[in-house]
Design a protein around this motif. Structure first.
Motif, mmCIF file in Angstrom:
data_model
loop_
_atom_site.group_PDB
_atom_site.id
_atom_site.type_symbol
_atom_site.label_atom_id
_atom_site.label_comp_id
_atom_site.label_asym_id
_atom_site.label_seq_id
_atom_site.Cartn_x
_atom_site.Cartn_y
_atom_site.Cartn_z
ATOM 1 N N HIS A 164 0.849 -1.189 0.000
ATOM 2 C CA HIS A 164 0.000 0.000 0.000
ATOM 3 C C HIS A 164 0.885 1.239 0.000
ATOM 4 O O HIS A 164 1.973 1.245 0.589
ATOM 5 C CB HIS A 164 -0.909 0.031 1.232
ATOM 6 C CG HIS A 164 -2.135 0.866 1.048
ATOM 7 N ND1 HIS A 164 -3.312 0.367 0.526
ATOM 8 C CD2 HIS A 164 -2.386 2.175 1.305
ATOM 9 C CE1 HIS A 164 -4.225 1.321 0.472
ATOM 10 N NE2 HIS A 164 -3.678 2.439 0.926
ATOM 11 N N PHE A 166 0.777 5.471 0.752
ATOM 12 C CA PHE A 166 0.083 6.627 1.319
ATOM 13 C C PHE A 166 0.648 7.863 0.624
ATOM 14 O O PHE A 166 1.842 8.166 0.771
ATOM 15 C CB PHE A 166 0.295 6.691 2.826
ATOM 16 C CG PHE A 166 -0.160 5.447 3.549
ATOM 17 C CD1 PHE A 166 -1.511 5.122 3.604
ATOM 18 C CD2 PHE A 166 0.754 4.600 4.160
ATOM 19 C CE1 PHE A 166 -1.945 3.976 4.268
ATOM 20 C CE2 PHE A 166 0.332 3.458 4.828
ATOM 21 C CZ PHE A 166 -1.026 3.144 4.878
ATOM 22 N N PRO A 173 -9.774 13.487 -2.259
ATOM 23 C CA PRO A 173 -9.531 12.188 -1.634
ATOM 24 C C PRO A 173 -9.810 11.029 -2.592
ATOM 25 O O PRO A 173 -10.751 11.073 -3.382
ATOM 26 C CB PRO A 173 -10.517 12.169 -0.458
ATOM 27 C CG PRO A 173 -10.862 13.597 -0.219
ATOM 28 C CD PRO A 173 -10.800 14.275 -1.553
ATOM 29 N N GLU A 174 -8.965 9.997 -2.502
ATOM 30 C CA GLU A 174 -9.172 8.792 -3.308
ATOM 31 C C GLU A 174 -8.655 7.597 -2.518
ATOM 32 O O GLU A 174 -7.478 7.539 -2.149
ATOM 33 C CB GLU A 174 -8.452 8.896 -4.650
ATOM 34 C CG GLU A 174 -8.725 7.725 -5.567
ATOM 35 C CD GLU A 174 -8.073 7.869 -6.935
ATOM 36 O OE1 GLU A 174 -8.140 6.908 -7.724
ATOM 37 O OE2 GLU A 174 -7.471 8.935 -7.207
ATOM 38 N N HIS A 175 -9.542 6.640 -2.282
ATOM 39 C CA HIS A 175 -9.192 5.443 -1.538
ATOM 40 C C HIS A 175 -9.303 4.243 -2.477
ATOM 41 O O HIS A 175 -10.395 3.884 -2.906
ATOM 42 C CB HIS A 175 -10.125 5.247 -0.344
ATOM 43 C CG HIS A 175 -10.051 6.348 0.664
ATOM 44 N ND1 HIS A 175 -10.854 6.387 1.796
ATOM 45 C CD2 HIS A 175 -9.267 7.443 0.740
ATOM 46 C CE1 HIS A 175 -10.559 7.467 2.500
ATOM 47 N NE2 HIS A 175 -9.606 8.122 1.877
ATOM 48 N N TYR A 179 -3.647 2.089 -2.688
ATOM 49 C CA TYR A 179 -3.134 3.413 -2.345
ATOM 50 C C TYR A 179 -4.231 4.273 -1.731
ATOM 51 O O TYR A 179 -5.421 4.017 -1.899
ATOM 52 C CB TYR A 179 -2.538 4.107 -3.569
ATOM 53 C CG TYR A 179 -3.514 4.413 -4.679
ATOM 54 C CD1 TYR A 179 -4.256 5.602 -4.696
ATOM 55 C CD2 TYR A 179 -3.695 3.524 -5.733
ATOM 56 C CE1 TYR A 179 -5.138 5.879 -5.716
ATOM 57 C CE2 TYR A 179 -4.588 3.794 -6.758
ATOM 58 C CZ TYR A 179 -5.306 4.975 -6.743
ATOM 59 O OH TYR A 179 -6.194 5.256 -7.754
ATOM 60 N N THR A 180 -3.774 5.312 -1.009
ATOM 61 C CA THR A 180 -4.694 6.258 -0.377
ATOM 62 C C THR A 180 -4.197 7.679 -0.601
ATOM 63 O O THR A 180 -3.047 7.994 -0.261
ATOM 64 C CB THR A 180 -4.789 6.022 1.141
ATOM 65 O OG1 THR A 180 -5.230 4.677 1.396
ATOM 66 C CG2 THR A 180 -5.777 7.003 1.789
ATOM 67 N N PRO A 182 -5.370 11.019 0.954
ATOM 68 C CA PRO A 182 -6.317 11.515 1.964
ATOM 69 C C PRO A 182 -6.984 12.823 1.562
ATOM 70 O O PRO A 182 -8.027 13.182 2.110
ATOM 71 C CB PRO A 182 -5.447 11.706 3.206
ATOM 72 C CG PRO A 182 -4.083 11.988 2.652
ATOM 73 C CD PRO A 182 -3.978 11.148 1.396
ATOM 74 N N VAL A 199 -7.149 10.329 7.921
ATOM 75 C CA VAL A 199 -7.618 8.980 7.594
ATOM 76 C C VAL A 199 -6.978 7.978 8.550
ATOM 77 O O VAL A 199 -5.751 7.836 8.586
ATOM 78 C CB VAL A 199 -7.282 8.612 6.141
ATOM 79 C CG1 VAL A 199 -7.835 7.221 5.807
ATOM 80 C CG2 VAL A 199 -7.852 9.655 5.175
ATOM 81 N N CYS A 201 -6.007 4.515 9.218
ATOM 82 C CA CYS A 201 -5.731 3.348 8.373
ATOM 83 C C CYS A 201 -5.349 2.162 9.244
ATOM 84 O O CYS A 201 -4.384 2.237 10.018
ATOM 85 C CB CYS A 201 -4.594 3.657 7.399
ATOM 86 S SG CYS A 201 -4.881 5.082 6.318
ATOM 87 N N SER A 210 -7.787 -1.003 5.689
ATOM 88 C CA SER A 210 -9.141 -0.479 5.842
ATOM 89 C C SER A 210 -9.030 0.935 6.400
ATOM 90 O O SER A 210 -8.084 1.264 7.124
ATOM 91 C CB SER A 210 -9.973 -1.364 6.771
ATOM 92 O OG SER A 210 -9.349 -1.518 8.032
ATOM 93 N N ARG A 211 -9.995 1.803 6.045
ATOM 94 C CA ARG A 211 -9.856 3.227 6.344
ATOM 95 C C ARG A 211 -11.132 3.821 6.922
ATOM 96 O O ARG A 211 -12.229 3.407 6.578
ATOM 97 C CB ARG A 211 -9.481 3.989 5.063
ATOM 98 C CG ARG A 211 -8.069 3.735 4.584
ATOM 99 C CD ARG A 211 -7.928 3.902 3.084
ATOM 100 N NE ARG A 211 -8.679 2.911 2.343
ATOM 101 C CZ ARG A 211 -8.374 2.504 1.111
ATOM 102 N NH1 ARG A 211 -7.346 3.026 0.490
ATOM 103 N NH2 ARG A 211 -9.106 1.603 0.501
#
Length: 279
Positions: A164, A166, A173-175, A179-180, A182, A199, A201, A210-211
């Motif tokens: 993953h 960050f 925001p894009e989850h 990748y994340t 925030p 976020v 995580c 999971s977020r």
């Protein structure tokens, strides 16, 4: 393990709507992030860049950041293109407490968070456009591998061997599965959309994440983010407050402006008067 992620706070922002009260609200937002991290008993706080803006950094920013991150939790900072790492940067001016780790290399370097979990971080080491730190990178160790950086292309995550990433720089925001983004935790303009915030995580044993998003925006809760129109751009309420010695003059000016419709006039009055009261 649990990690609290944020990015793109942009302390000392260049945006026209950022008067003293707005800039203080951004500092208050960082305080809320650290408080949330401590209350949630996370294992670390992660910042994916653009914590502040180098070219507009106020003299007090360094001491503020040192105090803000002097907490009971590990803090990992990955400088972005606006808060790049270098000899003149706040990152080198601050005498950080031992819990703070600033990534300073222009390539991804590893830090072991706990046994079997590695965080790879990188820094922009000078001004300029964002870089793709994932381009050409490949994981060379076992266990769960995570990345923290500013501006990389998310489509590269899957081919690097990372579980993953960050990421910062993108304010929307894009989850996704690997990748994340925030988003910025405190809106800088009225047209920024999406569920933004800090976020929380949770990193599972298999590397999946999971977020949960927490709204930590001090400016939004204080009504300092006003909507804009072509006829009436975002108002620097603090400039108005400085220029008007009489509170009623501000009200008369807003009511007399023919470009404002009733709904927008009410929002401007509400936010502006609140800012005047806080001075």
């Amino acid at each position: 393990m649990k990690l609290l992620l944020f990015a793109d706070l942009h302390l000392d922002t260049q945006f026209a709507s950022a008067g003293p009260a707005r800039r203080q609200a951004l500092r208050d937002t960082l305080g809320r992030i650290v408080n949330l991290a401590e209350e949630s008993h996370v294992d670390a706080v992660l910042c994916a860049g653009d914590l502040y803006e180098h070219d507009r950094c106020s003299p007090s920013t360094a001491s503020f950041l040192q105090s803000a991150f002097d907490c009971s939790l590990p803090v990992f900072l990955a400088p972005g293109n606006d808060d790049w790492y270098g000899a003149e940067s706040v990152y080198q001016q601050v005498d950080w407490t031992p819990n703070v780790h600033v990534f300073s290399a222009g390539c991804l370097t590893p830090v072991e968070l706990v046994d079997g979990v590695t965080l790879w971080g990188a820094a922009h080491v000078g001004p300029g456009p964002t870089r793709d730190f994932l381009d050409g990178f490949a994981v060379n160790r076992s266990g769960v591998n995570l990345a923290l950086c500013h501006g990389s292309a998310p489509e590269d995550v899957a081919i690097t061997g990372l579980d993953h990433a960050f990421l910062g720089h993108v304010h929307t925001p894009e989850h996704a599965a690997h990748y994340t983004f925030p988003g910025n935790p405190d809106p800088l303009t009225s047209d920024e959309t999406g569920e933004r915030g800090a976020v929380l995580c949770t990193v599972n044993e298999d590397g999946t994440v999971s977020r949960e998003v927490f709204d930590v925006s001090a400016a939004r809760s204080l009504g300092l983010v006003a909507e804009a129109s072509d006829a009436f751009p975002l108002l620097d309420f603090d400039s108005v407050a400085a220029e008007r010695t009489v509170r009623g003059q501000f009200v008369r000016d807003v009511l007399a402006d023919p470009s404002l419709d009733t709904a927008l006039r009410g929002r401007v009055l509400s936010a502006g008067l609140r800012a005047l009261e806080e001075r």
